[in-house]
Design a protein around this motif. Sequence first.
Motif, PDB file in Angstrom:
ATOM      1  N   LEU A  32     -15.837  18.668  34.780  1.00  0.00           N
ATOM      2  CA  LEU A  32     -16.941  18.735  33.831  1.00  0.00           C
ATOM      3  C   LEU A  32     -16.408  18.996  32.442  1.00  0.00           C
ATOM      4  O   LEU A  32     -15.650  19.909  32.203  1.00  0.00           O
ATOM      5  CB  LEU A  32     -17.917  19.839  34.222  1.00  0.00           C
ATOM      6  CG  LEU A  32     -19.177  19.939  33.362  1.00  0.00           C
ATOM      7  CD1 LEU A  32     -19.987  18.668  33.499  1.00  0.00           C
ATOM      8  CD2 LEU A  32     -19.990  21.165  33.778  1.00  0.00           C
ATOM      9  N   GLY A  33     -16.842  18.160  31.506  1.00  0.00           N
ATOM     10  CA  GLY A  33     -16.449  18.335  30.128  1.00  0.00           C
ATOM     11  C   GLY A  33     -15.216  17.531  29.770  1.00  0.00           C
ATOM     12  O   GLY A  33     -14.823  17.484  28.615  1.00  0.00           O
ATOM     13  N   SER A  34     -14.513  16.915  30.718  1.00  0.00           N
ATOM     14  CA  SER A  34     -13.339  16.116  30.411  1.00  0.00           C
ATOM     15  C   SER A  34     -13.759  14.770  29.857  1.00  0.00           C
ATOM     16  O   SER A  34     -14.804  14.230  30.207  1.00  0.00           O
ATOM     17  CB  SER A  34     -12.506  15.910  31.676  1.00  0.00           C
ATOM     18  OG  SER A  34     -13.247  15.200  32.635  1.00  0.00           O
ATOM     19  N   LYS A  67     -25.595  16.099  23.028  1.00  0.00           N
ATOM     20  CA  LYS A  67     -24.691  17.164  23.464  1.00  0.00           C
ATOM     21  C   LYS A  67     -23.990  16.849  24.781  1.00  0.00           C
ATOM     22  O   LYS A  67     -23.079  17.572  25.181  1.00  0.00           O
ATOM     23  CB  LYS A  67     -25.465  18.479  23.576  1.00  0.00           C
ATOM     24  CG  LYS A  67     -25.902  19.037  22.226  1.00  0.00           C
ATOM     25  CD  LYS A  67     -26.740  20.300  22.359  1.00  0.00           C
ATOM     26  CE  LYS A  67     -27.176  20.814  20.998  1.00  0.00           C
ATOM     27  NZ  LYS A  67     -28.039  22.034  21.091  1.00  0.00           N
ATOM     28  N   LEU A  68     -24.393  15.747  25.465  1.00  0.00           N
ATOM     29  CA  LEU A  68     -23.713  15.340  26.683  1.00  0.00           C
ATOM     30  C   LEU A  68     -22.403  14.615  26.377  1.00  0.00           C
ATOM     31  O   LEU A  68     -21.568  14.445  27.264  1.00  0.00           O
ATOM     32  CB  LEU A  68     -24.609  14.419  27.521  1.00  0.00           C
ATOM     33  CG  LEU A  68     -25.938  14.996  28.015  1.00  0.00           C
ATOM     34  CD1 LEU A  68     -26.678  13.927  28.818  1.00  0.00           C
ATOM     35  CD2 LEU A  68     -25.721  16.242  28.865  1.00  0.00           C
ATOM     36  N   ALA A  69     -22.239  14.162  25.147  1.00  0.00           N
ATOM     37  CA  ALA A  69     -21.066  13.374  24.791  1.00  0.00           C
ATOM     38  C   ALA A  69     -19.819  14.247  24.687  1.00  0.00           C
ATOM     39  O   ALA A  69     -19.894  15.421  24.310  1.00  0.00           O
ATOM     40  CB  ALA A  69     -21.302  12.646  23.476  1.00  0.00           C
ATOM     41  N   CYS A  70     -18.668  13.660  25.025  1.00  0.00           N
ATOM     42  CA  CYS A  70     -17.398  14.384  24.907  1.00  0.00           C
ATOM     43  C   CYS A  70     -16.940  14.446  23.454  1.00  0.00           C
ATOM     44  O   CYS A  70     -16.331  15.411  23.025  1.00  0.00           O
ATOM     45  CB  CYS A  70     -16.322  13.682  25.735  1.00  0.00           C
ATOM     46  SG  CYS A  70     -16.703  13.593  27.485  1.00  0.00           S
ATOM     47  N   ALA A  71     -17.199  13.370  22.708  1.00  0.00           N
ATOM     48  CA  ALA A  71     -16.760  13.312  21.313  1.00  0.00           C
ATOM     49  C   ALA A  71     -17.670  14.159  20.435  1.00  0.00           C
ATOM     50  O   ALA A  71     -18.699  14.680  20.877  1.00  0.00           O
ATOM     51  CB  ALA A  71     -16.757  11.864  20.844  1.00  0.00           C
ATOM     52  N   ASP A  72     -17.274  14.298  19.197  1.00  0.00           N
ATOM     53  CA  ASP A  72     -18.042  15.076  18.233  1.00  0.00           C
ATOM     54  C   ASP A  72     -19.360  14.362  17.942  1.00  0.00           C
ATOM     55  O   ASP A  72     -19.375  13.232  17.427  1.00  0.00           O
ATOM     56  CB  ASP A  72     -17.227  15.231  16.945  1.00  0.00           C
ATOM     57  CG  ASP A  72     -17.908  16.171  15.946  1.00  0.00           C
ATOM     58  OD1 ASP A  72     -18.949  16.758  16.305  1.00  0.00           O
ATOM     59  OD2 ASP A  72     -17.396  16.299  14.826  1.00  0.00           O
ATOM     60  N   HIS A  73     -20.458  15.004  18.320  1.00  0.00           N
ATOM     61  CA  HIS A  73     -21.782  14.398  18.112  1.00  0.00           C
ATOM     62  C   HIS A  73     -22.413  14.829  16.805  1.00  0.00           C
ATOM     63  O   HIS A  73     -23.547  14.451  16.507  1.00  0.00           O
ATOM     64  CB  HIS A  73     -22.722  14.766  19.268  1.00  0.00           C
ATOM     65  CG  HIS A  73     -22.952  16.241  19.407  1.00  0.00           C
ATOM     66  ND1 HIS A  73     -23.807  16.946  18.589  1.00  0.00           N
ATOM     67  CD2 HIS A  73     -22.429  17.147  20.271  1.00  0.00           C
ATOM     68  CE1 HIS A  73     -23.805  18.221  18.946  1.00  0.00           C
ATOM     69  NE2 HIS A  73     -22.973  18.366  19.963  1.00  0.00           N
ATOM     70  N   THR A 127     -19.076   5.181  27.884  1.00  0.00           N
ATOM     71  CA  THR A 127     -19.945   5.642  26.818  1.00  0.00           C
ATOM     72  C   THR A 127     -21.325   5.888  27.389  1.00  0.00           C
ATOM     73  O   THR A 127     -21.618   5.537  28.538  1.00  0.00           O
ATOM     74  CB  THR A 127     -20.037   4.590  25.694  1.00  0.00           C
ATOM     75  OG1 THR A 127     -20.659   3.416  26.214  1.00  0.00           O
ATOM     76  CG2 THR A 127     -18.665   4.245  25.139  1.00  0.00           C
ATOM     77  N   LEU A 128     -22.187   6.490  26.569  1.00  0.00           N
ATOM     78  CA  LEU A 128     -23.566   6.698  27.008  1.00  0.00           C
ATOM     79  C   LEU A 128     -24.239   5.364  27.316  1.00  0.00           C
ATOM     80  O   LEU A 128     -25.161   5.293  28.125  1.00  0.00           O
ATOM     81  CB  LEU A 128     -24.349   7.457  25.934  1.00  0.00           C
ATOM     82  CG  LEU A 128     -23.953   8.923  25.714  1.00  0.00           C
ATOM     83  CD1 LEU A 128     -24.777   9.517  24.587  1.00  0.00           C
ATOM     84  CD2 LEU A 128     -24.112   9.743  26.975  1.00  0.00           C
TER      85      LEU A 128
END
Length: 331
Positions: free
Chosen positions: A2-4, A190-196, A9-10
């Motif tokens: 989780l979080g990796s 906020k589900l994205a790994c990259a900076d949202h 992509t979405l």
Amino acid sequence: MLGSPSNHTLLNTATFILLGVPGLEAAHLWLAIIMTDMYSVALLGNIIIMTVIRTDSTMHEPMYHFLCVLPTVDIVIPTSVIPKMLNIFWSGNGIISFAACFIQMFFVHATTAMETGLLLAMAFDRYVAICKPLHYQTILTPWTMIGMVISIIARGIAAMTPMTWMLVHLPCCASHVVPHSYCEHMAVAKLACADHRPSGLYTLILSFIIVGIDVIFIATSYSLILKAVFSLPSRDAWVKALNTCGSHVSVMGLFYLPGMLSIYMAGLEQDQVPLHIQVLLADFYVVFSPMMNPLIYGLKTKYIRERVWNAVTTSFSRCFCQNSPKEKSPT
């Protein structure tokens, strides 16, 4: 893990899972009852307002045309999210497809931007009617109104398209669980790994620009209206003019104040404002204003109130006459 980071992509995410109101799962049934009642009132009230305005030839004036478009928007906003929200509250089924999630998100934000544009157009209508009454028909021509409505719709679509594009191309983490009752922008981002943050910053800045510009022009319009009203010699004229604007001011307060509060709270962390408070505010915002707007216009605008009452009583009279037993003719 989780979080990796993920190569997906979405845009490639098959489904999301909406949780409803996290922390208040035991109250979902009561929330379903409340939301069902509010949504029913919103639908019924806005449909009645639209029907009365469209069928009454004496109400085919610029102000009433805007009042006919506003209920349309007030139906689209809650309808975009409430049916799925009620499904979550009633059955606990929070699964939503990617397409449905982002269509829901797009419609909520785009129609909200359209509503603030309509409120500005209605404020301009009141300014022309009170400050330049002799030029009312020449300024607000049918083509002018059509152009204003098209511009309002185009602005809402143009503003929300980049936000949606940025969000769907963010890399997605393992979790597809959205701690919200609908696909609210920040909750999904906020589900994205990259900076949202760029997406969130764009939404925040755009909201303040659109709302800020509209509010400035609305405030200017009503300042000129008040100046013109208080220059009238008759106190009765004061009261009549202010009553005409009273419903608009009430609707604007119901739309802007909770909306800005919801946007501000969505950007805060859970330790500042509990998550269930943020979600509840966002949930009620999408249905409360659409529910109250037809009630305000129906109660505060005498002409609409009389037409609605006549339409309702006529419908009941026809229904009663059709269902009542006919007297037998004497033989």
